[in-house]
Design a protein around this motif. Structure first.
Motif, PDB file in Angstrom:
ATOM      1  N   ASP A 101       0.823  -1.208   0.000  1.00 50.63           N
ATOM      2  CA  ASP A 101       0.000   0.000   0.000  1.00 50.63           C
ATOM      3  C   ASP A 101       0.858   1.260   0.000  1.00 50.63           C
ATOM      4  O   ASP A 101       0.423   2.304  -0.490  1.00 50.63           O
ATOM      5  CB  ASP A 101      -0.914   0.025   1.236  1.00 50.63           C
ATOM      6  N   ASP A 159       5.080   3.195  -4.149  1.00 52.85           N
ATOM      7  CA  ASP A 159       4.471   3.641  -5.400  1.00 52.85           C
ATOM      8  C   ASP A 159       5.160   2.938  -6.560  1.00 52.85           C
ATOM      9  O   ASP A 159       6.370   3.084  -6.758  1.00 52.85           O
ATOM     10  CB  ASP A 159       4.615   5.159  -5.538  1.00 52.85           C
ATOM     11  N   ASN A 160       4.387   2.180  -7.338  1.00 56.22           N
ATOM     12  CA  ASN A 160       4.930   1.454  -8.477  1.00 56.22           C
ATOM     13  C   ASN A 160       4.323   1.938  -9.799  1.00 56.22           C
ATOM     14  O   ASN A 160       4.440   1.260 -10.817  1.00 56.22           O
ATOM     15  CB  ASN A 160       4.680  -0.047  -8.306  1.00 56.22           C
ATOM     16  N   ASN A 161       3.673   3.107  -9.765  1.00 54.44           N
ATOM     17  CA  ASN A 161       3.071   3.647 -10.971  1.00 54.44           C
ATOM     18  C   ASN A 161       4.129   4.345 -11.835  1.00 54.44           C
ATOM     19  O   ASN A 161       5.274   4.529 -11.426  1.00 54.44           O
ATOM     20  CB  ASN A 161       1.955   4.632 -10.605  1.00 54.44           C
ATOM     21  N   GLN A 179       2.149   9.365 -13.791  1.00 55.71           N
ATOM     22  CA  GLN A 179       1.019   9.268 -12.871  1.00 55.71           C
ATOM     23  C   GLN A 179       1.419   9.770 -11.488  1.00 55.71           C
ATOM     24  O   GLN A 179       0.643  10.462 -10.822  1.00 55.71           O
ATOM     25  CB  GLN A 179       0.523   7.825 -12.781  1.00 55.71           C
ATOM     26  N   TRP A 180       2.647   9.419 -11.063  1.00 55.82           N
ATOM     27  CA  TRP A 180       3.144   9.886  -9.762  1.00 55.82           C
ATOM     28  C   TRP A 180       3.174  11.410  -9.709  1.00 55.82           C
ATOM     29  O   TRP A 180       2.751  12.024  -8.726  1.00 55.82           O
ATOM     30  CB  TRP A 180       4.539   9.295  -9.524  1.00 55.82           C
ATOM     31  N   GLU A 196      -0.271  12.953  -9.483  1.00 57.31           N
ATOM     32  CA  GLU A 196      -0.883  12.795  -8.154  1.00 57.31           C
ATOM     33  C   GLU A 196      -0.149  13.578  -7.074  1.00 57.31           C
ATOM     34  O   GLU A 196      -0.384  13.371  -5.880  1.00 57.31           O
ATOM     35  CB  GLU A 196      -0.942  11.309  -7.798  1.00 57.31           C
ATOM     36  N   SER A 250       3.438  14.061  -6.810  1.00 58.84           N
ATOM     37  CA  SER A 250       4.841  13.688  -6.533  1.00 58.84           C
ATOM     38  C   SER A 250       5.059  13.405  -5.038  1.00 58.84           C
ATOM     39  O   SER A 250       6.009  13.888  -4.418  1.00 58.84           O
ATOM     40  CB  SER A 250       5.790  14.798  -7.003  1.00 58.84           C
ATOM     41  N   GLU A 282       6.245  11.602  -1.882  1.00 58.88           N
ATOM     42  CA  GLU A 282       7.278  10.644  -1.517  1.00 58.88           C
ATOM     43  C   GLU A 282       6.852   9.822  -0.308  1.00 58.88           C
ATOM     44  O   GLU A 282       5.838  10.090   0.339  1.00 58.88           O
ATOM     45  CB  GLU A 282       8.605  11.373  -1.281  1.00 58.88           C
ATOM     46  N   ILE A 283       7.684   8.830   0.042  1.00 61.47           N
ATOM     47  CA  ILE A 283       7.270   7.795   0.992  1.00 61.47           C
ATOM     48  C   ILE A 283       6.920   8.346   2.368  1.00 61.47           C
ATOM     49  O   ILE A 283       5.960   7.899   2.993  1.00 61.47           O
ATOM     50  CB  ILE A 283       8.357   6.686   1.100  1.00 61.47           C
ATOM     51  N   ARG A 323       3.537  10.004   2.188  1.00 65.50           N
ATOM     52  CA  ARG A 323       2.537   8.969   1.936  1.00 65.50           C
ATOM     53  C   ARG A 323       2.250   8.185   3.217  1.00 65.50           C
ATOM     54  O   ARG A 323       1.099   7.898   3.550  1.00 65.50           O
ATOM     55  CB  ARG A 323       3.038   8.034   0.830  1.00 65.50           C
ATOM     56  N   TYR A 371      -1.223   7.980   5.437  1.00 61.33           N
ATOM     57  CA  TYR A 371      -1.769   6.650   5.740  1.00 61.33           C
ATOM     58  C   TYR A 371      -1.987   6.490   7.243  1.00 61.33           C
ATOM     59  O   TYR A 371      -3.022   5.965   7.684  1.00 61.33           O
ATOM     60  CB  TYR A 371      -0.791   5.602   5.215  1.00 61.33           C
TER      61      TYR A 371
END
Length: 516
Positions: free
Chosen positions: A449, A452-454, A458-459, A462, A464, A466-467, A470, A474
Motif C-alpha cells: 500500500d 508507489d509502483n506507478n 502518474q506519480w 498525483e 509527486s 514521496e514515501i 505517503r 496513511y
C-alpha cells in the motif's frame, strides 16, 4: 496538526467505515516458517562456540550483583566467590533443559493467541524511544497520547503481533509512576499480547498484578500473556534491577527475554565469533537462572546486538557482522533447544531516508534467514533507538508483512490449476482475465500500500508524493479509523483502581524512587 490530536480527531462514521473497508486489520497468524534456514557454522564450529562459552562460565565467571540471586546460586550448588558465580557446564545444561522450546502466547482476544517457538515467530514493535517523529515529521518529546496512538497502530497493523509497552516515553507522567499508565495503554488500546515494564523489581510486580486483574491470577500460572525483557551489562554482569524484575516474571510463569546488551567491539571482543561466544555465555547464565527461580517457566534467549564504529564509537545498524552474528546465534539457540529473540528494522538514520530503509531491510531479511522467534523493534526504530518515527512505523510494519509472506515459503496448493491456465491461454496471450487470475490475484503477489509502483507521469500527476508523506497520510487515516477493543467494564474499573492506589503510594516527585 500535532500527533497527540490525531487519535481524537472526529470524522464521520461513513468516512471511518470506508477506511476500514479498504484495509484488512485482522492480525496475521503467528509466522510458520517454510523456508530453509541459513546456518553458516558446521557442527564442529557450533561445539567450539559452546565450549568457549562454557569455559567462560566455569573459569571467568559471571557477576550477579544481587544478594538473592547469589543465595539462589549457592542453594543449587554453584561456586560463588564474592559476587562472581562460576557455573559448571553440567549445571547449566541441566537447568536450561527445563526451558520450554515452544509455548503459546495468550491474548485477551483468543483469536490473537500465538503459537511460539521452533518454526513459529512473531513481530513486535520497537520500545524505549525518548523522542518521536510525529505526523508533522517533527522530532519532539512524546506524550501519553502519542504512546496510545502507537498502541492503536500496533493493534491495527496486521503484521504486528503485540502492542509492546513503552514504544515511546510519555513525558507527561512521572517516571516513578509511568509504568502503570504504559501498561494500561497496552491493555486498553489493543487486544493482542503485550510486553511488561522491567525498569525495577517493583514495577515488574505491578505489571504482574495488572495482568492478574486482566486475566485472572490462576490463569497466569499456566498461560503466558506478557513478555518481560532483562538486559545484562556486558561484559558478564547482571544487576539487581534486572534480576529482581526477572524473578517477578518467572515466579508468575511469564516469559522473559534474557538479553545481553552487545556493542560489538566496545563491550565484546572486536571479532565476530568471540563476540558470539561471550554473548552466548551471558545469555546462558541468565537462562539458567530463570530455571533456578522456577523450573519449567518460559524463557527466551535474547540479545540486543549492535556493532560499534571504530571511527566514532557510535553504535551501527545493518552491518554485515550483525547479520552474521544473528545467523550464528540462531544456530546456538536451536543447539540448546530454546526460543530466541533478536532486533529487526533497526536504523541509525536521523530521518526516514534511504539509510534507514537499507539498514532496516538488511536486518529484517537476516532474521528471516536466521529463524528468529521473537522479532523485536520491528517497527519505528531510527536514530539508534533515540526516536520512533510514525512514518517509519507503518512502513516497517508493511515490510514485516512482506517478510512474513517470503518466510512462509512457496505455495503449491494451486499448482495444477495454474498450469491448466497455461494451456488455456497458449502462446502470445495474457492471463489478466483468466478465471485462475481473477480467483488468485489478491494473494498471488504481495501488493504494498505504501510503495508507489506507478509511472512517473502518474506519480507526478498525483502530486509527486514521496514515501514519508505517503506514510504520514496513511497513518492519519488509520488512526481516524481506529475502533477500541473494549475492556470488560469490571476489569477496566479494577485496573483503574489499582493504578490510582499505586499512584497514591508511589511518590510522584521522587523520580528515582523505584522501590528497588
Amino acid at each position: 496538526m500535532s500527533t497527540a490530536a490525531v487519535g481524537t480527531t472526529r470524522r464521520g462514521r461513513g468516512a471511518r467505515k470506508a477506511i476500514r473497508q479498504a484495509h484488512d486489520f485482522k492480525m496475521l497468524p503467528s509466522l510458520k516458517r517454510g523456508l530453509p534456514l541459513t546456518e553458516p557454522m558446521d557442527e564442529g564450529q557450533i561445539e567450539r562456540i559452546d565450549a568457549a562459552s562454557m569455559h567462560i562460565l566455569e573459569n571467568v565467571g559471571v557477576v550477579f550483583r544481587d544478594e538473592i540471586a547469589l543465595a539462589d546460586w549457592r542453594r543449587v550448588g554453584a561456586k560463588v566467590v564474592g559476587d562472581t558465580v562460576y557455573l559448571d557446564r553440567g549445571l547449566v545444561r541441566e537447568l536450561i533443559a527445563t526451558i520450554p522450546e515452544t509455548f503459546t502466547y495468550h491474548a485477551r482476544n483468543p483469536a490473537n493467541n500465538l503459537p511460539f517457538g521452533r518454526d513459529h515467530a512473531i513481530f513486535v514493535p520497537m520500545t524505549g524511544a525518548p523522542f518521536l517523529r510525529d505526523l508533522d515529521n517533527v522530532r519532539r518529546n512524546p506524550l501519553m497520547e502519542d504512546l496510545s496512538n502507537f498502541h492503536k497502530l500496533a493493534h491495527m497493523l496486521p503484521a504486528m503481533h503485540s502492542s509492546a509497552h513503552h514504544i515511546v516515553e510519555p513525558y507527561d507522567h512521572p517516571i516513578s509512576q509511568r509504568h502503570l499508565r504504559i501498561t494500561y495503554s497496552s491493555m486498553k488500546h489493543s487486544d493482542k499480547t503485550f510486553m511488561g515494564m522491567t525498569t525495577s523489581p517493583k514495577n515488574a510486580e505491578d505489571v504482574m498484578e495488572m495482568c492478574a486483574i486482566l486475566f485472572g491470577e490462576e490463569y497466569l500460572e499456566t498461560h503466558p500473556v506478557c513478555t518481560g525483557n532483562c538486559n545484562g551489562n556486558s561484559p558478564l554482569v547482571w544487576d539487581e534491577t534486572m534480576l529482581g524484575a526477572m524473578r517477578a516474571f518467572c515466579k508468575r510463569n511469564q516469559p522473559v527475554l534474557c538479553s545481553p546488551f552487545v556493542l560489538g567491539g566496545a563491550n565484546t571482543p572486536a571479532s565476530v565469533a568471540p563476540t558470539v561466544a561471550q554473548l552466548n555465555a551471558e545469555a546462558l547464565s541468565a537462562l539458567a537462572y530463570t530455571q533456578v527461580v522456577r523450573k519449567g517457566c518460559p524463557a527466551i534467549y535474547g540479545h540486543y546486538l549492535s556493532t560499534v564504529s571504530m571511527k566514532s564509537g557510535a553504535p551501527m545498524a545493518g552491518t554485515p557482522e550483525i547479520s552474521l552474528m544473528n545467523l550464528m546465534i540462531g544456530q546456538m539457540a536451536r543447539f540448546y533447544g530454546v526460543p530466541w529473540r533478536s532486533s529487526t528494522a533497526l536504523g541509525g538514520a536521523k530521518t526516514f531516508d534511504a539509510q534507514a530503509g537499507y539498514e532496516s531491510a538488511t536486518t529484517l531479511m537476516a532474521l528471516q534467514m536466521a529463524g528468529t522467534n521473537y522479532m523485536w523493534h520491528a517497527a519505528g526504530w531510527n536514530e539508534a533507538g533515540m526516536h520512533c518515527s510514525m512514518a517509519k512505523f507503518v512502513v516497517d510494519a508493511e515490510q514485516c508483512a512482506m517478510a512474513y509472506r517470503m518466510a512462509e515459503g512457496i505455495r503449491w496448493d494451486d499448482f495444477d490449476e495454474a498450469l491448466a491456465a497455461v494451456a488455456d491461454i497458449g502462446p502470445g496471450g495474457h492471463y489478466l482475465g483468466h478465471a485462475h487470475t481473477l480467483e488468485n490475484f489478491q494473494r498471488a503477489f504481495f501488493m504494498p500500500d505504501l510503495f508507489d509502483n506507478n509511472s512517473i507521469e502518474q506519480w507526478q500527476a498525483e502530486g509527486s508524493v514521496e514515501i514519508t508523506e505517503r506514510a504520514i497520510n496513511y497513518t492519519r487515516d488509520l488512526l481516524n479509523a481506529y475502533e477500541e477493543p473494549k475492556l470488560d467494564a469490571g476489569v477496566d474499573e479494577a485496573l483503574r483502581d489499582y493504578i490510582a492506589r499505586r499512584e497514591r503510594e508511589i511518590p510522584a516527585a521522587d523520580a528515582l524512587n523505584q522501590d528497588l
